[in-house]
Enzyme design. Structure first.
Site, mmCIF file in Angstrom:
data_model
loop_
_atom_site.group_PDB
_atom_site.id
_atom_site.type_symbol
_atom_site.label_atom_id
_atom_site.label_comp_id
_atom_site.label_asym_id
_atom_site.label_seq_id
_atom_site.Cartn_x
_atom_site.Cartn_y
_atom_site.Cartn_z
ATOM 1 N N HIS A 93 0.849 -1.187 0.000
ATOM 2 C CA HIS A 93 0.000 0.000 0.000
ATOM 3 C C HIS A 93 0.889 1.242 0.000
ATOM 4 O O HIS A 93 2.095 1.161 0.263
ATOM 5 C CB HIS A 93 -0.908 -0.008 1.238
ATOM 6 C CG HIS A 93 -2.026 -1.004 1.145
ATOM 7 N ND1 HIS A 93 -3.055 -1.069 2.047
ATOM 8 C CD2 HIS A 93 -2.291 -1.980 0.221
ATOM 9 C CE1 HIS A 93 -3.883 -2.044 1.702
ATOM 10 N NE2 HIS A 93 -3.451 -2.604 0.603
ATOM 11 N N GLU A 122 1.297 3.766 1.993
ATOM 12 C CA GLU A 122 2.003 4.132 3.224
ATOM 13 C C GLU A 122 3.282 3.304 3.365
ATOM 14 O O GLU A 122 4.355 3.838 3.704
ATOM 15 C CB GLU A 122 1.112 3.881 4.449
ATOM 16 C CG GLU A 122 -0.210 4.650 4.453
ATOM 17 C CD GLU A 122 -1.339 3.909 3.725
ATOM 18 O OE1 GLU A 122 -1.063 3.198 2.741
ATOM 19 O OE2 GLU A 122 -2.500 4.050 4.144
ATOM 20 N N SER A 134 -17.495 4.110 -41.844
ATOM 21 C CA SER A 134 -16.739 3.875 -40.611
ATOM 22 C C SER A 134 -15.744 4.970 -40.211
ATOM 23 O O SER A 134 -14.858 4.723 -39.404
ATOM 24 C CB SER A 134 -16.014 2.547 -40.731
ATOM 25 O OG SER A 134 -15.031 2.693 -41.740
ATOM 26 N N THR A 136 -22.758 -3.133 -31.380
ATOM 27 C CA THR A 136 -21.473 -2.499 -31.676
ATOM 28 C C THR A 136 -20.436 -3.539 -32.096
ATOM 29 O O THR A 136 -19.634 -3.306 -33.007
ATOM 30 C CB THR A 136 -20.994 -1.721 -30.431
ATOM 31 O OG1 THR A 136 -21.962 -0.723 -30.132
ATOM 32 C CG2 THR A 136 -19.650 -1.065 -30.651
ATOM 33 N N ASP A 169 -18.881 -2.762 -35.560
ATOM 34 C CA ASP A 169 -17.543 -2.164 -35.576
ATOM 35 C C ASP A 169 -16.424 -3.146 -35.231
ATOM 36 O O ASP A 169 -15.251 -2.823 -35.412
ATOM 37 C CB ASP A 169 -17.452 -1.017 -34.545
ATOM 38 C CG ASP A 169 -18.408 0.131 -34.857
ATOM 39 O OD1 ASP A 169 -18.812 0.235 -36.032
ATOM 40 O OD2 ASP A 169 -18.726 0.906 -33.941
ATOM 41 N N TYR A 204 -26.387 3.419 -29.736
ATOM 42 C CA TYR A 204 -27.504 4.185 -29.171
ATOM 43 C C TYR A 204 -28.564 3.292 -28.510
ATOM 44 O O TYR A 204 -29.216 3.716 -27.562
ATOM 45 C CB TYR A 204 -28.132 5.093 -30.232
ATOM 46 C CG TYR A 204 -28.892 4.377 -31.306
ATOM 47 C CD1 TYR A 204 -30.258 4.161 -31.199
ATOM 48 C CD2 TYR A 204 -28.237 3.899 -32.436
ATOM 49 C CE1 TYR A 204 -30.955 3.491 -32.182
ATOM 50 C CE2 TYR A 204 -28.921 3.221 -33.419
ATOM 51 C CZ TYR A 204 -30.284 3.011 -33.293
ATOM 52 O OH TYR A 204 -30.973 2.348 -34.262
ATOM 53 N N GLN A 205 -28.726 2.056 -28.965
ATOM 54 C CA GLN A 205 -29.777 1.218 -28.391
ATOM 55 C C GLN A 205 -29.452 0.809 -26.960
ATOM 56 O O GLN A 205 -30.244 1.016 -26.045
ATOM 57 C CB GLN A 205 -30.002 -0.018 -29.257
ATOM 58 C CG GLN A 205 -30.755 0.327 -30.547
ATOM 59 C CD GLN A 205 -30.897 -0.865 -31.458
ATOM 60 O OE1 GLN A 205 -29.913 -1.540 -31.759
ATOM 61 N NE2 GLN A 205 -32.117 -1.121 -31.911
ATOM 62 N N ASN A 237 -27.156 2.170 -25.072
ATOM 63 C CA ASN A 237 -27.018 3.405 -24.289
ATOM 64 C C ASN A 237 -28.380 3.884 -23.783
ATOM 65 O O ASN A 237 -28.532 4.259 -22.621
ATOM 66 C CB ASN A 237 -26.381 4.511 -25.146
ATOM 67 C CG ASN A 237 -24.879 4.314 -25.316
ATOM 68 O OD1 ASN A 237 -24.268 3.507 -24.605
ATOM 69 N ND2 ASN A 237 -24.277 5.050 -26.235
#
EC number: 3.5.4.26
Lengths: 362, 362
Positions: free
Chosen positions: B53, B55, B174, B202, B206, B299-300, B302
């Site tokens: 960690h 510290e 694209s 997507t 894409d 978009y769908q 989202n």
């Protein structure tokens, strides 16, 4: 060309003075500051047409305070005029006053006089430096520069939208999309405009007044309505008090006479499709010495103005809300390639209350 | 509680250290700075789970440089842990080291341990001050706070759009909408996330990789696909190398086995409509110790995520272009009153190359 910190300070003040020239149009907004022995002794700004220009205002203010401007440096946001307009040339007064040096932010954009003011000062033995805070000086007079250089006003389109780009609900429920802060801010932009233009669709739907209310101003912009079929009626608020201008594509002589008798102007400017020729409107407004044209219209007229290349910048107020299906900002036709996109450039982004204000230029 | 300029300087540095803890998740990102006699003598940050960690890192760095931390002040961006996790409690090491004072930006959000670290330090005679740069410290660990306090990740939805709010052309040509600068910037946000989520739409359109490429990182986020009908195919790039997670509403045992054999996980979480239950996905990801969830979908998905209240903030990249009719950011249903609007708050606005980046929170 180097400038020192006193130069920047004085020109910043001169630019602030120029912003006070809200009623100077069609003349440019100009500010002037006089510095003697590193002290600011006077300042001034251009008044309404026929009133004093900034240089004369500053010289008179110095005299009124008992200051002798001999040997001083004069900071001016725009090249001083060298010709008789409504008033005698400022160069003459500057030369007579015995000042030593002039620092100018930007030259006059009018090709007929640009550089002549500087030449007169130099030939009278005054030292002249140019280009200090040129960009800021240009922005203040963006409309004057546009009209002088292109013959047409600088066209600013104001739109208030939600974060999902909607400007009003389908049922036209009349609530505001953006905040009070944004609405007040938009009145500052209305006030600096020479004219405000809207479409008959917005008049019929919202019955706007198209005047400046949220801030104090002694000047109300010229009100313009695009109304292809001359559907306007004298009782709409945009026609209150006379003096508005209606561009139409349809000459209805009886209706025109009623409007003209009430002190309005009706201009018939049709295109081939029987609609108002928008490019011709912009040209006509340039001839009428409109420097900055402010547009507050609906999506149909906004879309037409953008597609016809009539708009120079978008002034967008975006509220942090999502509305869902509703009227869009524009209804531009689809493109089949991103090469066809309309390109802009973000010029300025600012938070206004809970909203964002974006200035984007074409 | 007053802090002086050394405190602010030291905590600012500790926050910068915390930002280096990019691989600490599911643990929080923590930075630590040790100051002795007004000089910074050491700093450290939290390493990958199982590693030191902040510290301990700072104490070891001090020792390695030959500094004695006795009587020094320790600045920590988050309350030190007081319990055995992967590592022994940091409070113990701090107490043993002989330090005099601890300044903490913000308390641990875990209700089971919050305040206990501070109490241990105080009872060991160490002076403790809290609340210095609390807001900044919260932002760095917004995902950890979300998971500790709500049991679910902080959900950030990234969208790239045009100024008229379009995310892609109807023909799915694209080309990128936003600039290279924006795309690089978005990879910084990907890198700080524990997981990246997208939809099958997507993936099919894409074929994204959903990894971090534009910046150097030793950690790649967990990849998640929402795929209600299990349409995914092992050859899509999002499944490259195994280790992805597919949420579906349709159990297809043969297809599931193929995916599982390739090292992926398939989780069946249907809602009443035969689609993936999105709220259940978010809860499941909280159980899997996802602190920050990054969404890059169409978009769908989202729209569905927003309507189901699954999103905490929008990360919008807006390009200064107008595209015209095309796919919108969302397809939220129409409202009939603005009272029904979805409200957000602009948290941050910044220029990224030619684009604007907006962070807006629900």
């Amino acid at each position: 060309m180097f400038f020192d910190s006193i130069d920047f300070m004085a020109m910043t003040l001169a630019l602030q003075q120029a912003k006070l020239s809200i009623n100077s149009s069609p003349n440019p907004r100009v500010g002037c500051v006089i510095v003697k022995e590193k002290r600011i002794i006077s300042c001034g700004y251009t008044k309404s047409p026929g009133g004093n220009h900034a240089e004369i205002d500053a010289l008179l203010n110095a005299a009124a305070q008992g200051y002798d401007v001999y040997n001083s440096t004069v900071y001016i946001t725009l090249e001083p005029c060298s010709y008789f307009g409504y008033t005698p040339p400022c160069t003459e007064a500057l030369i007579k006053s015995g000042i030593k040096k002039v620092i100018i932010a930007i030259n006059d954009p009018n090709p007929l006089v640009s550089g002549k003011g500087v030449a007169q000062l130099i030939s009278a033995g005054i030292s002249v430096k140019q280009g200090l805070m040129q960009k800021e000086a240009y922005e203040i007079n963006i409309g004057f520069f546009s009209r002088m250089q292109r013959g047409i006003p600088w066209v600013r389109m104001k739109i208030a939208s939600s974060l999902d780009n909607k400007t009003s609900l389908y049922n036209n429920s009349s609530q505001w999309i953006t905040s009070k802060e944004s609405r007040n801010d938009s009145h500052i932009w209305r006030a600096r405009s020479c004219a405000i233009l809207t479409g008959i669709g917005t008049v019929l739907k919202d019955n706007p007044r198209l005047n400046v209310r949220s801030i104090k101003t002694s000047h109300q912009p010229y009100r313009i309505v695009i109304d292809s079929y001359l559907r306007i009626d004298p009782f709409f608020r945009v026609l209150k008090g006379g003096g508005s201008c209606i561009f139409t594509a349809t000459d209805l002589p009886m209706k025109r006479k009623i409007l003209e008798d009430l002190g309005h102007e009706v201009i018939v400017l049709p295109n081939n499709l029987g609609k108002v020729d928008l490019q011709a409107v912009i040209i006509e407004l340039g001839k009428r010495k409109i420097n900055e044209l402010h547009i507050e219209a609906g999506y149909q007229l906004n879309t037409a103005l953008i597609l016809e290349g009539c708009v120079d910048e978008l002034l967008l107020y975006i509220s942090p809300i999502l509305i869902g299906e509703a009227y869009n900002m524009f209804t531009l036709p689809p493109h089949y390639s991103l090469d066809k996109k309309i390109k802009l450039k973000f010029h300025e982004i600012q938070k206004i209350g809970p909203d964002i204000r974006i200035l984007a230029r074409f």
